[in-house]
Scaffold this motif. Structure first.
Motif, PDB file in Angstrom:
ATOM      1  N   UNK A   1      98.453 138.030  88.074  1.00 52.84           N
ATOM      2  CA  UNK A   1      99.126 137.074  87.105  1.00 52.84           C
ATOM      3  C   UNK A   1      99.153 137.417  85.729  1.00 52.84           C
ATOM      4  N   UNK A   2      98.303 138.180  85.352  1.00 49.97           N
ATOM      5  CA  UNK A   2      98.364 138.670  83.944  1.00 49.97           C
ATOM      6  C   UNK A   2      99.759 139.696  83.937  1.00 49.97           C
ATOM      7  N   UNK A   3      99.727 140.479  84.922  1.00 47.69           N
ATOM      8  CA  UNK A   3     100.970 141.388  84.782  1.00 47.69           C
ATOM      9  C   UNK A   3     102.251 140.423  84.762  1.00 47.69           C
ATOM     10  N   UNK A   4     102.435 139.603  85.513  1.00 42.74           N
ATOM     11  CA  UNK A   4     103.453 138.768  85.556  1.00 42.74           C
ATOM     12  C   UNK A   4     103.177 137.304  86.459  1.00 42.74           C
ATOM     13  N   UNK A   5     103.377 136.182  85.678  1.00 39.80           N
ATOM     14  CA  UNK A   5     103.286 134.827  86.319  1.00 39.80           C
ATOM     15  C   UNK A   5     103.657 134.739  87.763  1.00 39.80           C
ATOM     16  N   UNK A   6     103.018 134.176  88.619  1.00 39.42           N
ATOM     17  CA  UNK A   6     103.456 134.203  90.077  1.00 39.42           C
ATOM     18  C   UNK A   6     103.822 132.648  90.706  1.00 39.42           C
ATOM     19  N   UNK A   7     105.114 132.772  91.546  1.00 35.79           N
ATOM     20  CA  UNK A   7     105.557 131.468  92.093  1.00 35.79           C
ATOM     21  C   UNK A   7     105.451 131.758  93.477  1.00 35.79           C
ATOM     22  N   UNK A   8     104.601 130.867  93.982  1.00 41.84           N
ATOM     23  CA  UNK A   8     104.456 131.015  95.677  1.00 41.84           C
ATOM     24  C   UNK A   8     105.350 129.937  96.452  1.00 41.84           C
ATOM     25  N   UNK A   9     105.460 130.354  97.558  1.00 40.25           N
ATOM     26  CA  UNK A   9     106.283 129.346  98.731  1.00 40.25           C
ATOM     27  C   UNK A   9     105.025 128.189  99.085  1.00 40.25           C
ATOM     28  N   UNK A  10     105.434 127.039  99.374  1.00 38.41           N
ATOM     29  CA  UNK A  10     104.514 126.110  99.845  1.00 38.41           C
ATOM     30  C   UNK A  10     103.812 126.589 101.358  1.00 38.41           C
ATOM     31  N   UNK A  11     104.255 127.479 101.666  1.00 37.77           N
ATOM     32  CA  UNK A  11     103.520 127.899 102.979  1.00 37.77           C
ATOM     33  C   UNK A  11     102.076 128.345 102.539  1.00 37.77           C
ATOM     34  N   UNK A  12     101.817 128.764 101.281  1.00 39.28           N
ATOM     35  CA  UNK A  12     100.393 128.885 100.797  1.00 39.28           C
ATOM     36  C   UNK A  12      99.408 128.076 101.014  1.00 39.28           C
ATOM     37  N   UNK A  13      99.731 126.730 101.300  1.00 43.61           N
ATOM     38  CA  UNK A  13      98.816 125.796 101.470  1.00 43.61           C
ATOM     39  C   UNK A  13      98.189 125.835 103.003  1.00 43.61           C
TER      40      UNK A  13
ATOM     41  N   UNK B   1      91.100 148.420  96.614  1.00 39.16           N
ATOM     42  CA  UNK B   1      92.232 149.084  95.590  1.00 39.16           C
ATOM     43  C   UNK B   1      93.531 148.763  95.920  1.00 39.16           C
ATOM     44  N   UNK B   2      93.913 148.967  97.253  1.00 40.39           N
ATOM     45  CA  UNK B   2      95.154 148.772  98.111  1.00 40.39           C
ATOM     46  C   UNK B   2      95.746 147.329  97.617  1.00 40.39           C
ATOM     47  N   UNK B   3      94.697 146.428  97.677  1.00 42.43           N
ATOM     48  CA  UNK B   3      95.343 144.947  97.289  1.00 42.43           C
ATOM     49  C   UNK B   3      95.689 145.062  95.799  1.00 42.43           C
ATOM     50  N   UNK B   4      95.170 145.565  94.907  1.00 45.30           N
ATOM     51  CA  UNK B   4      95.521 145.853  93.593  1.00 45.30           C
ATOM     52  C   UNK B   4      96.806 146.365  93.453  1.00 45.30           C
ATOM     53  N   UNK B   5      96.855 147.569  94.052  1.00 46.54           N
ATOM     54  CA  UNK B   5      98.195 148.074  94.129  1.00 46.54           C
ATOM     55  C   UNK B   5      99.362 147.259  94.320  1.00 46.54           C
ATOM     56  N   UNK B   6      99.305 146.754  95.741  1.00 44.96           N
ATOM     57  CA  UNK B   6     100.263 145.959  96.300  1.00 44.96           C
ATOM     58  C   UNK B   6     100.480 144.755  95.513  1.00 44.96           C
ATOM     59  N   UNK B   7      99.575 143.921  95.333  1.00 47.80           N
ATOM     60  CA  UNK B   7      99.834 142.442  94.505  1.00 47.80           C
ATOM     61  C   UNK B   7     100.253 142.497  93.366  1.00 47.80           C
ATOM     62  N   UNK B   8      99.815 143.794  92.457  1.00 45.58           N
ATOM     63  CA  UNK B   8     100.391 143.828  91.269  1.00 45.58           C
ATOM     64  C   UNK B   8     102.003 144.530  91.076  1.00 45.58           C
ATOM     65  N   UNK B   9     102.118 145.396  92.211  1.00 46.87           N
ATOM     66  CA  UNK B   9     103.561 145.940  92.196  1.00 46.87           C
ATOM     67  C   UNK B   9     104.375 144.746  92.802  1.00 46.87           C
ATOM     68  N   UNK B  10     103.988 143.972  93.697  1.00 46.12           N
ATOM     69  CA  UNK B  10     104.955 142.752  94.104  1.00 46.12           C
ATOM     70  C   UNK B  10     105.062 141.805  92.930  1.00 46.12           C
ATOM     71  N   UNK B  11     103.892 141.539  92.218  1.00 48.32           N
ATOM     72  CA  UNK B  11     104.172 140.744  91.070  1.00 48.32           C
ATOM     73  C   UNK B  11     105.204 140.965  89.969  1.00 48.32           C
ATOM     74  N   UNK B  12     104.982 142.443  89.587  1.00 49.99           N
ATOM     75  CA  UNK B  12     105.790 143.055  88.495  1.00 49.99           C
ATOM     76  C   UNK B  12     107.279 142.960  89.191  1.00 49.99           C
ATOM     77  N   UNK B  13     107.561 142.925  90.338  1.00 49.57           N
ATOM     78  CA  UNK B  13     109.048 142.837  91.054  1.00 49.57           C
ATOM     79  C   UNK B  13     109.475 141.458  91.179  1.00 49.57           C
ATOM     80  N   UNK B  14     108.771 140.539  91.119  1.00 46.26           N
ATOM     81  CA  UNK B  14     108.928 139.114  91.355  1.00 46.26           C
ATOM     82  C   UNK B  14     108.777 138.682  92.678  1.00 46.26           C
ATOM     83  N   UNK B  15     107.753 139.438  93.353  1.00 44.65           N
ATOM     84  CA  UNK B  15     107.714 138.998  94.991  1.00 44.65           C
ATOM     85  C   UNK B  15     106.505 138.269  94.778  1.00 44.65           C
ATOM     86  N   UNK B  16     106.403 137.176  94.339  1.00 47.46           N
ATOM     87  CA  UNK B  16     105.174 136.357  94.436  1.00 47.46           C
ATOM     88  C   UNK B  16     104.401 136.052  95.579  1.00 47.46           C
ATOM     89  N   UNK B  17     105.521 135.601  96.532  1.00 50.69           N
ATOM     90  CA  UNK B  17     104.951 135.356  98.099  1.00 50.69           C
ATOM     91  C   UNK B  17     104.156 136.645  98.514  1.00 50.69           C
TER      92      UNK B  17
END
Length: 331
Positions: A274-286, A53-69
């Motif tokens: 991603x459904x909440x807001x499309x995500x764009x991430x840093x190349x460091x994801x690789x 549940x914490x992952x859902x809260x944090x990742x969705x909140x970050x996505x809505x704020x445009x913090x894809x990384x």
């Protein structure tokens, strides 16, 4: 004063996580016994989803704020932490064997979900359709678990490694005491689980806020914060829950919690964000995905060949997880 407040919040959050995890494991294991459902299935669903549940809260909140990384870094880092540190620590505390059911369905489902997430993140963008596909795949996995429960095919699936000279036996469903055992109060155990989940969720969220505040104060990048500090913070519920379960000989819940959390994170958390807001991430994801792939392959091969995760292999997993944090921060 701000740093002192963050430290106090962090300590308080850890304490809340520990209490919540104990309540969660106790209630889940008792309900598993009372309902005739294996501890593994409870670990893969109720416990795993609750601690995610914490992952859902944090990742969705970050996505809505445009913090894809931070959103994606939390998912990748959390799965790496779960598999390397949580599973590794469980093995160190209580080496365990897995059955064909866990090996063929759930461990392989975890590996498959990692592959799917890697493919989705290959171009550095996670669209809403991508998120929808991930959620559909999660539904398929949950459907498979439902069929397994109906067929009663998941009893006696995980056992601890016996001491030298002991007979090899598979663990019975957690808490089963036979007809003469104590009756389980359904309402009481549900309240116990819900209260434990609340403590886990609130504690996880508070810990992340404190950890991010401390990290940003010393100038750490957003990706590193997401993949290490935030991921570790949101994964502490999984770690605490798995440790509590393993120390109480509930290895089925501990193993199921790790595997189920990784499936849920890769498909559910990333999909919801991603459904909440499309995500764009840093190349460091690789780098994170490559490290996660290595740990996933290692864990899957170990389980597939030896059928036992030993203490030494647990130490190796933990070392790989710690190495990722060091490399990420140093990069």
């Amino acid at each position: 004063m701000v740093l002192v407040g963050d430290v106090v919040l962090l300590v308080t959050a850890v304490f809340g996580l520990w209490i919540g995890a104990r309540l969660l494991v106790t209630g889940a294991s008792r309900l598993a016994s009372a309902a005739g459902v294996s501890a593994l299935v409870v670990g893969l669903t109720v416990v795993a989803f609750g601690t995610s549940a914490p992952e859902i809260v944090v990742s969705t909140g970050a996505a809505l704020e445009g913090q894809g990384d931070i959103s994606v870094g939390n998912v990748v880092g959390s799965n790496l932490f779960n598999l390397a540190v949580c599973l590794g620590v469980v093995a160190v505390l209580s080496p365990f064997r897995v059955s064909e059911t866990l090996l063929r369905r759930d461990a392989l489902a975890m590996a498959a979900s990692t592959v799917v997430a890697t493919v989705v993140l290959a171009d550095g963008i996670v669209t809403r359709p991508d998120g929808g596909i991930l959620l559909v795949l999660l539904s398929v996995y949950l459907g498979a678990l439902g069929v397994a429960v109906r067929n009663r095919g998941d009893t006696d699936v995980v056992g601890t490694e016996p001491l030298e000279g002991a007979d090899v036996a598979t663990a019975a469903p957690v808490g089963s005491d036979g007809d003469d055992g104590p009756k389980v109060g359904l309402g009481r155990e549900i309240v116990r689980i819900l209260f434990g989940l609340v403590l886990v969720i609130v504690g996880g969220r508070a810990l992340v806020e404190a950890a991010v505040g401390l990290a940003l104060a010393v100038g750490v990048s957003e990706w590193v914060v997401g993949a290490t500090i935030v991921a570790t913070g949101t994964s502490l519920p999984e770690l605490v829950t798995s440790v509590v379960a393993a120390r109480g000989d509930n290895v089925s819940i501990a193993a199921g919690n790790v595997i189920g959390s990784n499936v849920f994170n890769a498909l559910g958390v990333l999909g919801i964000a991603a459904v909440a807001r499309p995500l764009t991430v840093d190349p460091a994801v690789f780098l994170g995905l490559a490290w996660l792939a290595v740990v996933t392959v290692l864990a899957t091969v170990v389980l597939a060949t030896g059928r036992t995760l030993t203490r030494l292999e647990g130490v190796v997993l933990v070392a790989l997880g710690v190495s990722y944090w060091v490399v990420s921060i140093a990069a």
